[in-house]
Design a protein around this motif. Structure first.
Motif, PDB file in Angstrom:
ATOM      1  N   ARG A   1      -7.066   9.647-132.147  1.00 15.93           N
ATOM      2  CA  ARG A   1      -7.216  10.898-130.860  1.00 15.93           C
ATOM      3  C   ARG A   1      -6.537  10.321-129.822  1.00 15.93           C
ATOM      4  NH1 ARG A   1     -12.669  13.183-129.221  1.00 15.93           N
ATOM      5  NH2 ARG A   1     -13.163  11.256-128.115  1.00 15.93           N
ATOM      6  N   GLU A   2      -7.211   9.569-129.284  1.00 12.38           N
ATOM      7  CA  GLU A   2      -6.632   8.747-128.048  1.00 12.38           C
ATOM      8  C   GLU A   2      -5.126   8.066-128.520  1.00 12.38           C
ATOM      9  OE1 GLU A   2      -8.463   9.112-125.287  1.00 12.38           O
ATOM     10  OE2 GLU A   2      -9.719  10.389-127.594  1.00 12.38           O
ATOM     11  N   PHE A   3      -4.555   7.882-129.039  1.00  7.88           N
ATOM     12  CA  PHE A   3      -3.685   7.582-129.809  1.00  7.88           C
ATOM     13  C   PHE A   3      -2.193   8.831-129.057  1.00  7.88           C
ATOM     14  CE2 PHE A   3       0.764   6.645-131.980  1.00  7.88           C
ATOM     15  CZ  PHE A   3       0.895   5.935-132.064  1.00  7.88           C
ATOM     16  N   VAL A   4      -2.702   9.538-128.936  1.00  9.13           N
ATOM     17  CA  VAL A   4      -1.570  11.161-128.972  1.00  9.13           C
ATOM     18  C   VAL A   4      -2.099  11.302-127.871  1.00  9.13           C
ATOM     19  CG1 VAL A   4      -1.993  13.753-129.252  1.00  9.13           C
ATOM     20  CG2 VAL A   4      -1.479  12.034-131.916  1.00  9.13           C
ATOM     21  N   ARG A   5      -3.753  11.343-126.845  1.00 11.16           N
ATOM     22  CA  ARG A   5      -4.136  11.521-125.671  1.00 11.16           C
ATOM     23  C   ARG A   5      -3.647  10.864-124.681  1.00 11.16           C
ATOM     24  NH1 ARG A   5     -10.429  14.482-126.034  1.00 11.16           N
ATOM     25  NH2 ARG A   5     -10.304  15.984-127.426  1.00 11.16           N
ATOM     26  N   SER A   6      -3.113   9.749-125.241  1.00 12.13           N
ATOM     27  CA  SER A   6      -3.197   8.973-123.923  1.00 12.13           C
ATOM     28  C   SER A   6      -1.523   9.025-123.848  1.00 12.13           C
ATOM     29  CB  SER A   6      -3.332   7.267-124.669  1.00 12.13           C
ATOM     30  OG  SER A   6      -2.911   7.183-125.694  1.00 12.13           O
ATOM     31  N   GLY A   7      -1.268   9.459-124.802  1.00 17.57           N
ATOM     32  CA  GLY A   7       0.352   8.836-125.077  1.00 17.57           C
ATOM     33  C   GLY A   7       0.898   7.801-125.738  1.00 17.57           C
ATOM     34  N   GLU A   8       0.138   7.371-126.753  1.00 16.43           N
ATOM     35  CA  GLU A   8       0.570   6.321-126.583  1.00 16.43           C
ATOM     36  C   GLU A   8       1.427   6.034-127.655  1.00 16.43           C
ATOM     37  OE1 GLU A   8      -1.035   1.877-128.330  1.00 16.43           O
ATOM     38  OE2 GLU A   8      -2.669   3.122-128.042  1.00 16.43           O
ATOM     39  N   TYR A   9       1.402   7.007-128.713  1.00 13.80           N
ATOM     40  CA  TYR A   9       2.315   7.900-129.530  1.00 13.80           C
ATOM     41  C   TYR A   9       4.136   7.655-128.995  1.00 13.80           C
ATOM     42  CZ  TYR A   9       3.213  13.062-127.475  1.00 13.80           C
ATOM     43  OH  TYR A   9       3.206  13.769-126.954  1.00 13.80           O
ATOM     44  N   GLU A  10       4.228   8.388-128.015  1.00 13.97           N
ATOM     45  CA  GLU A  10       5.242   8.620-126.757  1.00 13.97           C
ATOM     46  C   GLU A  10       5.734   6.937-126.747  1.00 13.97           C
ATOM     47  OE1 GLU A  10       6.507  11.302-123.128  1.00 13.97           O
ATOM     48  OE2 GLU A  10       5.288  11.211-123.180  1.00 13.97           O
ATOM     49  N   GLU A  11       5.030   6.517-126.240  1.00 14.74           N
ATOM     50  CA  GLU A  11       5.560   5.163-125.401  1.00 14.74           C
ATOM     51  C   GLU A  11       5.914   4.224-126.888  1.00 14.74           C
ATOM     52  OE1 GLU A  11       1.692   3.475-123.706  1.00 14.74           O
ATOM     53  OE2 GLU A  11       2.220   4.777-122.218  1.00 14.74           O
ATOM     54  N   ALA A  12       5.860   4.284-128.128  1.00 14.91           N
ATOM     55  CA  ALA A  12       6.236   3.158-129.120  1.00 14.91           C
ATOM     56  C   ALA A  12       7.427   3.843-129.671  1.00 14.91           C
ATOM     57  CB  ALA A  12       5.133   4.032-130.253  1.00 14.91           C
ATOM     58  N   ALA A  13       7.307   5.591-129.882  1.00 18.14           N
ATOM     59  CA  ALA A  13       8.385   5.916-130.291  1.00 18.14           C
ATOM     60  C   ALA A  13       9.609   5.920-129.183  1.00 18.14           C
ATOM     61  CB  ALA A  13       8.198   7.687-129.733  1.00 18.14           C
ATOM     62  N   ALA A  14       9.630   5.905-127.956  1.00 18.73           N
ATOM     63  CA  ALA A  14      10.430   4.919-126.988  1.00 18.73           C
ATOM     64  C   ALA A  14      10.992   4.037-126.759  1.00 18.73           C
ATOM     65  CB  ALA A  14      10.286   5.612-125.381  1.00 18.73           C
ATOM     66  N   ALA A  15      10.113   3.197-127.159  1.00 22.07           N
ATOM     67  CA  ALA A  15      10.481   1.674-127.454  1.00 22.07           C
ATOM     68  C   ALA A  15      10.671   1.155-128.349  1.00 22.07           C
ATOM     69  CB  ALA A  15       8.855   0.831-127.319  1.00 22.07           C
ATOM     70  N   GLY A  16      10.763   1.901-129.960  1.00 17.86           N
ATOM     71  CA  GLY A  16      10.927   1.925-131.152  1.00 17.86           C
ATOM     72  C   GLY A  16      10.387   1.179-132.221  1.00 17.86           C
ATOM     73  N   THR A  17       9.334   1.340-131.477  1.00 21.24           N
ATOM     74  CA  THR A  17       8.038   0.086-132.683  1.00 21.24           C
ATOM     75  C   THR A  17       7.770   1.354-134.433  1.00 21.24           C
ATOM     76  OG1 THR A  17       6.858   0.586-131.078  1.00 21.24           O
ATOM     77  CG2 THR A  17       7.366  -0.917-130.832  1.00 21.24           C
ATOM     78  N   SER A  18       7.862   2.780-133.499  1.00 22.03           N
ATOM     79  CA  SER A  18       7.117   3.769-134.419  1.00 22.03           C
ATOM     80  C   SER A  18       7.755   5.126-134.810  1.00 22.03           C
ATOM     81  CB  SER A  18       5.292   3.388-134.209  1.00 22.03           C
ATOM     82  OG  SER A  18       4.643   3.949-133.222  1.00 22.03           O
ATOM     83  N   THR A  19       7.689   5.775-135.362  1.00 22.53           N
ATOM     84  CA  THR A  19       7.853   6.888-134.786  1.00 22.53           C
ATOM     85  C   THR A  19       6.949   7.713-135.792  1.00 22.53           C
ATOM     86  OG1 THR A  19      10.104   5.665-136.165  1.00 22.53           O
ATOM     87  CG2 THR A  19       9.951   8.582-136.889  1.00 22.53           C
ATOM     88  N   THR A  20       6.651   9.054-135.019  1.00 21.03           N
ATOM     89  CA  THR A  20       5.576  10.057-135.495  1.00 21.03           C
ATOM     90  C   THR A  20       6.729  11.196-135.245  1.00 21.03           C
ATOM     91  OG1 THR A  20       4.418   9.221-133.122  1.00 21.03           O
ATOM     92  CG2 THR A  20       3.846  11.205-133.689  1.00 21.03           C
ATOM     93  N   TYR A  21       5.850  12.333-137.088  1.00 18.32           N
ATOM     94  CA  TYR A  21       6.352  13.327-137.545  1.00 18.32           C
ATOM     95  C   TYR A  21       4.627  13.968-136.617  1.00 18.32           C
ATOM     96  CZ  TYR A  21       9.763  10.796-139.478  1.00 18.32           C
ATOM     97  OH  TYR A  21      11.530  10.385-139.540  1.00 18.32           O
ATOM     98  N   ILE A  22       5.236  15.234-135.692  1.00 21.04           N
ATOM     99  CA  ILE A  22       4.320  16.124-135.407  1.00 21.04           C
ATOM    100  C   ILE A  22       4.511  18.163-136.447  1.00 21.04           C
ATOM    101  CG2 ILE A  22       4.368  17.985-133.599  1.00 21.04           C
ATOM    102  CD1 ILE A  22       4.428  15.563-131.909  1.00 21.04           C
ATOM    103  N   VAL A  23       3.140  17.965-136.717  1.00 19.85           N
ATOM    104  CA  VAL A  23       3.291  19.735-137.223  1.00 19.85           C
ATOM    105  C   VAL A  23       3.022  20.688-136.735  1.00 19.85           C
ATOM    106  CG1 VAL A  23       1.364  20.891-139.333  1.00 19.85           C
ATOM    107  CG2 VAL A  23       1.948  18.570-139.537  1.00 19.85           C
ATOM    108  N   THR A  24       3.678  21.372-136.608  1.00 14.17           N
ATOM    109  CA  THR A  24       2.390  22.576-135.694  1.00 14.17           C
ATOM    110  C   THR A  24       3.291  24.090-136.544  1.00 14.17           C
ATOM    111  OG1 THR A  24       5.633  23.190-135.233  1.00 14.17           O
ATOM    112  CG2 THR A  24       3.753  21.886-133.690  1.00 14.17           C
ATOM    113  N   ASP A  25       2.703  24.631-135.846  1.00 11.46           N
ATOM    114  CA  ASP A  25       2.277  26.577-137.136  1.00 11.46           C
ATOM    115  C   ASP A  25       2.306  27.810-135.364  1.00 11.46           C
ATOM    116  OD1 ASP A  25       2.382  28.296-138.455  1.00 11.46           O
ATOM    117  OD2 ASP A  25       1.201  27.328-139.782  1.00 11.46           O
TER     118      ASP A  25
END
Length: 206
Positions: free
Chosen positions: A41-65
């Motif tokens: 939960r906190e990986f998303v809420r804190s924006g860490e997923y955004e920082e990791a994607a910008a740094a190129g250390t990981s890639t995130t896929y998001i589900v919406t409907d």
């Protein structure tokens, strides 16, 4: 209809608001929040997923409907490249692995995966896992990967097993997980899914 899309930074205001509402954390029998799911939960809420994607250390896929839950972040999975070490016995059990001299094999790591509690039980987790499998199969065209690996917190281990994952029993994996548990206080099990010697067969025909 649900949509799975790769996150490209920076996040817009709508996604950041939705991320702030995302909550995949279950309450345990003792009334406490599941500590492993708190990390997700906190990986998303804190924006860490955004920082990791910008740094190129990981890639995130998001589900919406948009049809069922407009403006909500239903779930996500974050991936990274890694290696997995197999024990001698595990290599002997794997197709075409017994004769391979190296102990480490290319893999995709599920760093984080979660579905908002409001949308649990609707197949979104399976949709995310299918996405991981498809991307791993595509990557195998150019890079030698055949495994998907994850560190499954104990409360989620049964879910991974239903997806076909098995425990990694190599000494190095056991020691690595013991170190993580000591640092975080969250026990987990190293698991892997073997897509076979040619994961490309999982791709739809062109």
């Amino acid at each position: 209809m649900p949509v799975v899309a790769r996150f490209e930074p920076p996040a817009n205001d709508g996604l950041r608001v939705a991320a702030g509402r995302f909550d995949c954390v279950a309450t345990l029998n003792d009334g406490e929040e599941d500590p492993g799911e708190v990390f997700v939960r906190e990986f998303v809420r804190s924006g860490e997923y955004e920082e990791a994607a910008a740094a190129g250390t990981s890639t995130t896929y998001i589900v919406t409907d948009p049809d069922e839950a407009a403006g909500e972040l239903i779930g996500y999975v974050t991936l990274a490249l890694t290696q997995i070490r197999l024990s001698g016995g595990e290599k002997k059990a794997g197709e075409r692995l017994a004769a391979v001299r190296v102990p480490d094999f290319g893999a995709i790591r599920i760093a984080m995966i979660g579905v908002d509690r409001r949308f649990a039980g609707r197949g979104y987790g399976k949709l995310l896992m299918d996405t991981v499998i498809q991307h791993t199969a595509h990557m195998s065209r150019d890079v030698s990967v055949r495994f998907i690996v994850a560190d499954a917190v104990n409360t989620q281990l049964a879910w991974y097993e239903r997806q076909g994952f098995v425990e990694n029993r190599s000494k190095s994996e056991q020691e690595r997980l013991a170190g993580i548990a000591e640092r975080t206080g969250v026990p987990a099990t190293s698991v892997r899914l073997d897509l076979g010697p040619d994961p490309r067969i999982l791709l739809p025909a062109d």
